[in-house]
Write an enzyme that holds these catalytic residues in place. Structure first.
Site, PDB file in Angstrom:
ATOM      1  N   GLU A 188       0.870  -1.172   0.000  1.00 15.22           N
ATOM      2  CA  GLU A 188       0.000   0.000   0.000  1.00 15.22           C
ATOM      3  C   GLU A 188       0.906   1.220   0.000  1.00 15.22           C
ATOM      4  O   GLU A 188       1.919   1.250   0.716  1.00 15.22           O
ATOM      5  CB  GLU A 188      -0.929   0.006   1.213  1.00 15.22           C
ATOM      6  CG  GLU A 188      -1.923  -1.149   1.236  1.00 15.22           C
ATOM      7  CD  GLU A 188      -2.904  -1.132   0.076  1.00 15.22           C
ATOM      8  OE1 GLU A 188      -3.248  -0.025  -0.395  1.00 15.22           O
ATOM      9  OE2 GLU A 188      -3.314  -2.219  -0.372  1.00 15.22           O
ATOM     10  N   HIS A 211      -7.612  -3.563   0.335  1.00 14.96           N
ATOM     11  CA  HIS A 211      -6.659  -2.455   0.382  1.00 14.96           C
ATOM     12  C   HIS A 211      -5.927  -2.390   1.709  1.00 14.96           C
ATOM     13  O   HIS A 211      -5.355  -1.359   2.055  1.00 14.96           O
ATOM     14  CB  HIS A 211      -7.326  -1.124   0.028  1.00 14.96           C
ATOM     15  CG  HIS A 211      -8.087  -1.177  -1.258  1.00 14.96           C
ATOM     16  ND1 HIS A 211      -7.477  -1.495  -2.461  1.00 14.96           N
ATOM     17  CD2 HIS A 211      -9.401  -0.996  -1.541  1.00 14.96           C
ATOM     18  CE1 HIS A 211      -8.391  -1.497  -3.418  1.00 14.96           C
ATOM     19  NE2 HIS A 211      -9.561  -1.202  -2.887  1.00 14.96           N
ATOM     20  N   ASP A 268      -4.950  -8.360   1.318  1.00 14.87           N
ATOM     21  CA  ASP A 268      -4.819  -8.576  -0.124  1.00 14.87           C
ATOM     22  C   ASP A 268      -3.748  -9.623  -0.436  1.00 14.87           C
ATOM     23  O   ASP A 268      -3.893 -10.404  -1.388  1.00 14.87           O
ATOM     24  CB  ASP A 268      -4.492  -7.261  -0.826  1.00 14.87           C
ATOM     25  CG  ASP A 268      -5.697  -6.335  -0.917  1.00 14.87           C
ATOM     26  OD1 ASP A 268      -6.789  -6.727  -0.463  1.00 14.87           O
ATOM     27  OD2 ASP A 268      -5.544  -5.208  -1.430  1.00 14.87           O
TER      28      ASP A 268
END
EC number: 3.1.13.-
Length: 224
Positions: free
Chosen positions: A25, A181, A186
């Protein structure tokens, strides 16, 4: 039984590559200028029958490097507050050093000679990890500098879907959009998805490959 039927080791399955699932991220799309904020890595293992499953997980929140851009749109999208002390963030060096140490151990245990990133839209994750490695002056990066396994492409081929959530659902893997996210969530879903695609190909008879016709057989056929 053919020799190919014995190719059940991880090193045999992927030509010496050691697959590691990665998700990041970030605070933007530019790996050189925008901050890496979170990274997760999951190694994989293969049992004696050749079935692939997730193995070891590492997950870190990461402090933005000095001078990093923090794009407001990206932060709104992933919901990360880079300045929240409760994140328990570490430096890029500490995060990647720990991940690379785990990966090198897995490579050694599996008799593999190079790690390969598995990621969804892998170019993005690969670019950020490589840029962070360069900033951190990590010389022993075990990952291939450009080769990846992209589950977006693999899912498009195997499942007719390229979006992670849709590919997981099509493959029978639970997917919670409220947890999406997060690098850890993920990565976990991407690992399950990659394993399912590899194992499905095996169930359908695609692996091991049929033994190639031997040279002697070819010669005898040509003489008949």
């Amino acid at each position: 039984m053919s020799d190919n039927a014995q190719l059940t080791g991880l090193c045999d399955r992927f030509r010496g590559f050691y697959p590691v699932v990665i998700d990041v991220e970030t605070a933007g799309f530019n790996a050189k200028t925008d901050a890496l904020l979170e990274i997760a890595a999951i190694t994989l293992k293969m049992d004696e029958q050749g079935w692939l499953t997730p193995d070891t997980t590492l997950h870190f929140h990461v402090d933005p490097f000095e001078g990093a851009n923090l794009q407001p749109e990206a932060l709104a999208f992933n919901g990360i507050d880079p300045h929240n002390p409760l994140r328990g963030a570490v430096s890029e060096y500490d995060a990647l050093h720990a991940i690379y140490k785990m990966v090198r151990k897995g490579m050694k245990d599996s008799n593999c000679n190079r790690a390969i990133m598995v990621a969804h839209n892998a170019t993005f994750d690969h670019s950020f990890m490589m840029a962070a490695s360069e900033r951190a002056s990590l010389k022993r990066n075990p990952f291939h500098p450009f080769v990846t396994f992209d589950t977006a492409a693999l899912s498009g081929l195997a499942l007719g879907q390229t979006v992670l959530s849709k590919a997981c659902i099509t493959a029978g893997i639970d997917f919670d959009g409220n947890q999406a996210h997060s690098a850890l969530y993920d990565t976990e879903r991407t690992a399950e998805l990659f394993c399912e695609i590899v194992n499905r190909w095996k169930r359908l008879g695609g692996w091991p490959l049929p033994m190639a016709e031997s040279d002697s057989d070819s010669d005898s056929d040509s003489e008949e």
